[in-house]
Design a protein around this motif. Structure first.
Motif, PDB file in Angstrom:
ATOM      1  N   THR A 109      27.612   5.163  -8.859  1.00  0.00           N
ATOM      2  CA  THR A 109      27.723   6.621  -8.813  1.00  0.00           C
ATOM      3  C   THR A 109      27.274   7.110  -7.438  1.00  0.00           C
ATOM      4  O   THR A 109      26.597   6.390  -6.690  1.00  0.00           O
ATOM      5  N   ARG A 110      27.652   8.316  -7.149  1.00  0.00           N
ATOM      6  CA  ARG A 110      27.256   8.908  -5.872  1.00  0.00           C
ATOM      7  C   ARG A 110      25.735   8.967  -5.744  1.00  0.00           C
ATOM      8  O   ARG A 110      25.174   8.656  -4.689  1.00  0.00           O
ATOM      9  N   TRP A 111      25.050   9.352  -6.831  1.00  0.00           N
ATOM     10  CA  TRP A 111      23.587   9.473  -6.783  1.00  0.00           C
ATOM     11  C   TRP A 111      22.913   8.139  -6.553  1.00  0.00           C
ATOM     12  O   TRP A 111      21.909   8.048  -5.858  1.00  0.00           O
ATOM     13  N   ARG A 112      23.448   7.086  -7.133  1.00  0.00           N
ATOM     14  CA  ARG A 112      22.879   5.757  -6.906  1.00  0.00           C
ATOM     15  C   ARG A 112      23.064   5.327  -5.457  1.00  0.00           C
ATOM     16  O   ARG A 112      22.176   4.733  -4.861  1.00  0.00           O
ATOM     17  N   ARG A 113      24.232   5.602  -4.897  1.00  0.00           N
ATOM     18  CA  ARG A 113      24.469   5.262  -3.491  1.00  0.00           C
ATOM     19  C   ARG A 113      23.543   6.064  -2.579  1.00  0.00           C
ATOM     20  O   ARG A 113      22.957   5.522  -1.638  1.00  0.00           O
ATOM     21  N   ILE A 114      23.397   7.345  -2.874  1.00  0.00           N
ATOM     22  CA  ILE A 114      22.499   8.193  -2.079  1.00  0.00           C
ATOM     23  C   ILE A 114      21.068   7.669  -2.191  1.00  0.00           C
ATOM     24  O   ILE A 114      20.370   7.518  -1.188  1.00  0.00           O
ATOM     25  N   GLY A 115      20.622   7.391  -3.403  1.00  0.00           N
ATOM     26  CA  GLY A 115      19.273   6.865  -3.613  1.00  0.00           C
ATOM     27  C   GLY A 115      19.039   5.562  -2.892  1.00  0.00           C
ATOM     28  O   GLY A 115      17.983   5.343  -2.287  1.00  0.00           O
ATOM     29  N   TYR A 116      20.020   4.688  -2.936  1.00  0.00           N
ATOM     30  CA  TYR A 116      19.935   3.392  -2.261  1.00  0.00           C
ATOM     31  C   TYR A 116      19.743   3.588  -0.755  1.00  0.00           C
ATOM     32  O   TYR A 116      18.886   2.954  -0.132  1.00  0.00           O
ATOM     33  N   HIS A 117      20.524   4.490  -0.179  1.00  0.00           N
ATOM     34  CA  HIS A 117      20.424   4.724   1.263  1.00  0.00           C
ATOM     35  C   HIS A 117      19.125   5.444   1.634  1.00  0.00           C
ATOM     36  O   HIS A 117      18.531   5.156   2.684  1.00  0.00           O
ATOM     37  N   ILE A 118      18.668   6.335   0.781  1.00  0.00           N
ATOM     38  CA  ILE A 118      17.384   6.997   1.025  1.00  0.00           C
ATOM     39  C   ILE A 118      16.251   5.968   0.995  1.00  0.00           C
ATOM     40  O   ILE A 118      15.360   5.989   1.845  1.00  0.00           O
ATOM     41  N   LEU A 119      16.293   5.073   0.032  1.00  0.00           N
ATOM     42  CA  LEU A 119      15.268   4.023  -0.026  1.00  0.00           C
ATOM     43  C   LEU A 119      15.325   3.119   1.201  1.00  0.00           C
ATOM     44  O   LEU A 119      14.281   2.749   1.748  1.00  0.00           O
ATOM     45  N   THR A 120      16.520   2.794   1.658  1.00  0.00           N
ATOM     46  CA  THR A 120      16.651   1.978   2.861  1.00  0.00           C
ATOM     47  C   THR A 120      16.006   2.692   4.047  1.00  0.00           C
ATOM     48  O   THR A 120      15.260   2.080   4.819  1.00  0.00           O
ATOM     49  N   LEU A 121      16.285   3.983   4.184  1.00  0.00           N
ATOM     50  CA  LEU A 121      15.657   4.757   5.265  1.00  0.00           C
ATOM     51  C   LEU A 121      14.141   4.809   5.098  1.00  0.00           C
ATOM     52  O   LEU A 121      13.402   4.742   6.088  1.00  0.00           O
ATOM     53  N   ALA A 122      13.671   4.912   3.870  1.00  0.00           N
ATOM     54  CA  ALA A 122      12.223   4.926   3.617  1.00  0.00           C
ATOM     55  C   ALA A 122      11.594   3.599   4.034  1.00  0.00           C
ATOM     56  O   ALA A 122      10.518   3.584   4.647  1.00  0.00           O
ATOM     57  N   PHE A 123      12.248   2.477   3.730  1.00  0.00           N
ATOM     58  CA  PHE A 123      11.721   1.172   4.124  1.00  0.00           C
ATOM     59  C   PHE A 123      11.661   1.053   5.648  1.00  0.00           C
ATOM     60  O   PHE A 123      10.697   0.528   6.202  1.00  0.00           O
ATOM     61  N   ILE A 124      12.700   1.558   6.318  1.00  0.00           N
ATOM     62  CA  ILE A 124      12.724   1.536   7.786  1.00  0.00           C
ATOM     63  C   ILE A 124      11.585   2.384   8.340  1.00  0.00           C
ATOM     64  O   ILE A 124      10.866   1.960   9.255  1.00  0.00           O
ATOM     65  N   ALA A 125      11.405   3.580   7.786  1.00  0.00           N
ATOM     66  CA  ALA A 125      10.338   4.475   8.253  1.00  0.00           C
ATOM     67  C   ALA A 125       8.970   3.840   8.029  1.00  0.00           C
ATOM     68  O   ALA A 125       8.099   3.892   8.917  1.00  0.00           O
ATOM     69  N   GLN A 126       8.768   3.219   6.868  1.00  0.00           N
ATOM     70  CA  GLN A 126       7.488   2.571   6.578  1.00  0.00           C
ATOM     71  C   GLN A 126       7.214   1.480   7.613  1.00  0.00           C
ATOM     72  O   GLN A 126       6.135   1.417   8.195  1.00  0.00           O
ATOM     73  N   ALA A 127       8.193   0.616   7.813  1.00  0.00           N
ATOM     74  CA  ALA A 127       8.011  -0.485   8.765  1.00  0.00           C
ATOM     75  C   ALA A 127       7.711   0.052  10.162  1.00  0.00           C
ATOM     76  O   ALA A 127       6.832  -0.466  10.864  1.00  0.00           O
ATOM     77  N   ALA A 128       8.393   1.108  10.566  1.00  0.00           N
ATOM     78  CA  ALA A 128       8.212   1.660  11.917  1.00  0.00           C
ATOM     79  C   ALA A 128       6.829   2.270  12.103  1.00  0.00           C
ATOM     80  O   ALA A 128       6.151   2.008  13.103  1.00  0.00           O
ATOM     81  N   VAL A 129       6.386   3.082  11.154  1.00  0.00           N
ATOM     82  CA  VAL A 129       5.073   3.745  11.287  1.00  0.00           C
ATOM     83  C   VAL A 129       3.954   2.712  11.317  1.00  0.00           C
ATOM     84  O   VAL A 129       3.067   2.763  12.176  1.00  0.00           O
ATOM     85  N   TYR A 130       4.017   1.760  10.397  1.00  0.00           N
ATOM     86  CA  TYR A 130       2.954   0.751  10.358  1.00  0.00           C
ATOM     87  C   TYR A 130       3.019  -0.176  11.579  1.00  0.00           C
ATOM     88  O   TYR A 130       1.984  -0.634  12.064  1.00  0.00           O
ATOM     89  N   PHE A 131       4.210  -0.438  12.083  1.00  0.00           N
ATOM     90  CA  PHE A 131       4.346  -1.234  13.305  1.00  0.00           C
ATOM     91  C   PHE A 131       3.636  -0.542  14.468  1.00  0.00           C
ATOM     92  O   PHE A 131       2.889  -1.176  15.224  1.00  0.00           O
ATOM     93  N   ILE A 132       3.852   0.754  14.595  1.00  0.00           N
ATOM     94  CA  ILE A 132       3.196   1.512  15.665  1.00  0.00           C
ATOM     95  C   ILE A 132       1.678   1.451  15.498  1.00  0.00           C
ATOM     96  O   ILE A 132       0.945   1.218  16.461  1.00  0.00           O
ATOM     97  N   ALA A 133       1.211   1.646  14.264  1.00  0.00           N
ATOM     98  CA  ALA A 133      -0.237   1.607  14.021  1.00  0.00           C
ATOM     99  C   ALA A 133      -0.822   0.225  14.310  1.00  0.00           C
ATOM    100  O   ALA A 133      -1.958   0.111  14.771  1.00  0.00           O
ATOM    101  N   ALA A 134      -0.047  -0.811  14.047  1.00  0.00           N
ATOM    102  CA  ALA A 134      -0.560  -2.174  14.226  1.00  0.00           C
ATOM    103  C   ALA A 134      -0.490  -2.664  15.666  1.00  0.00           C
ATOM    104  O   ALA A 134      -1.409  -3.335  16.131  1.00  0.00           O
TER     105      ALA A 134
END
Length: 142
Positions: A109-134
């Motif tokens: 469904t459209r919502w599942r695809r949107i959710g999947y991509h939002i989660l992917t962006l969230a994982f990228i953001a998490q990795a980036a912020v913690y990378f900077i902190a580390a």
């Protein structure tokens, strides 16, 4: 200068809980009841136990981040080590996302695809912020 990093770390700490909320929808969205039914009881239980341990790890990362934002932003060596661990965790999750999982079958469904991509962006953001902190150079801590 660290105020910006602190803000991003607070958002990242809270982001862990946002990801947990999305993860709570996974069993229903992926119909675990039906899809895990053919497995032997031990394997079904093992699947759930792994899920709980991953959820506890993510919750712990969120709590520890929120409790130690200032130390992480200041470059405290132990806090940097924690940030490095969290960077590895979310980077590995991204690696699995891109190179191991093929979620196409479930993105119906459209919502599942949107959710999947939002989660992917969230994982990228998490990795980036913690990378900077580390790994960001800090004058006091090398």
């Amino acid at each position: 200068m660290n105020l910006n990093l602190e803000t991003f770390l607070i958002l990242a700490g809270l982001g862990n809980f946002g990801i947990l909320i999305a993860s709570a929808l996974t069993p229903r969205a992926l119909d675990w009841k039906t899809n895990l039914a053919p497995l032997k009881p031990f394997l079904r239980t093992l699947f759930w136990v792994y899920g709980v341990f991953i959820a506890l790890t993510i919750a712990g990362m969120g709590v520890l981040t929120l409790l130690h934002v200032k130390a992480m932003a200041a470059g405290d060596p132990v806090a940097r080590s924690l940030a490095a661990f969290i960077t590895v965790f979310w980077s590995a999750r991204l690696g699995v996302q891109f190179f191991v999982f093929d979620a196409t079958e479930f993105l119906t469904t459209r919502w599942r695809r949107i959710g999947y991509h939002i989660l992917t962006l969230a994982f990228i953001a998490q990795a980036a912020v913690y990378f900077i902190a580390a790994f960001r150079p800090f004058p006091d801590h090398g």
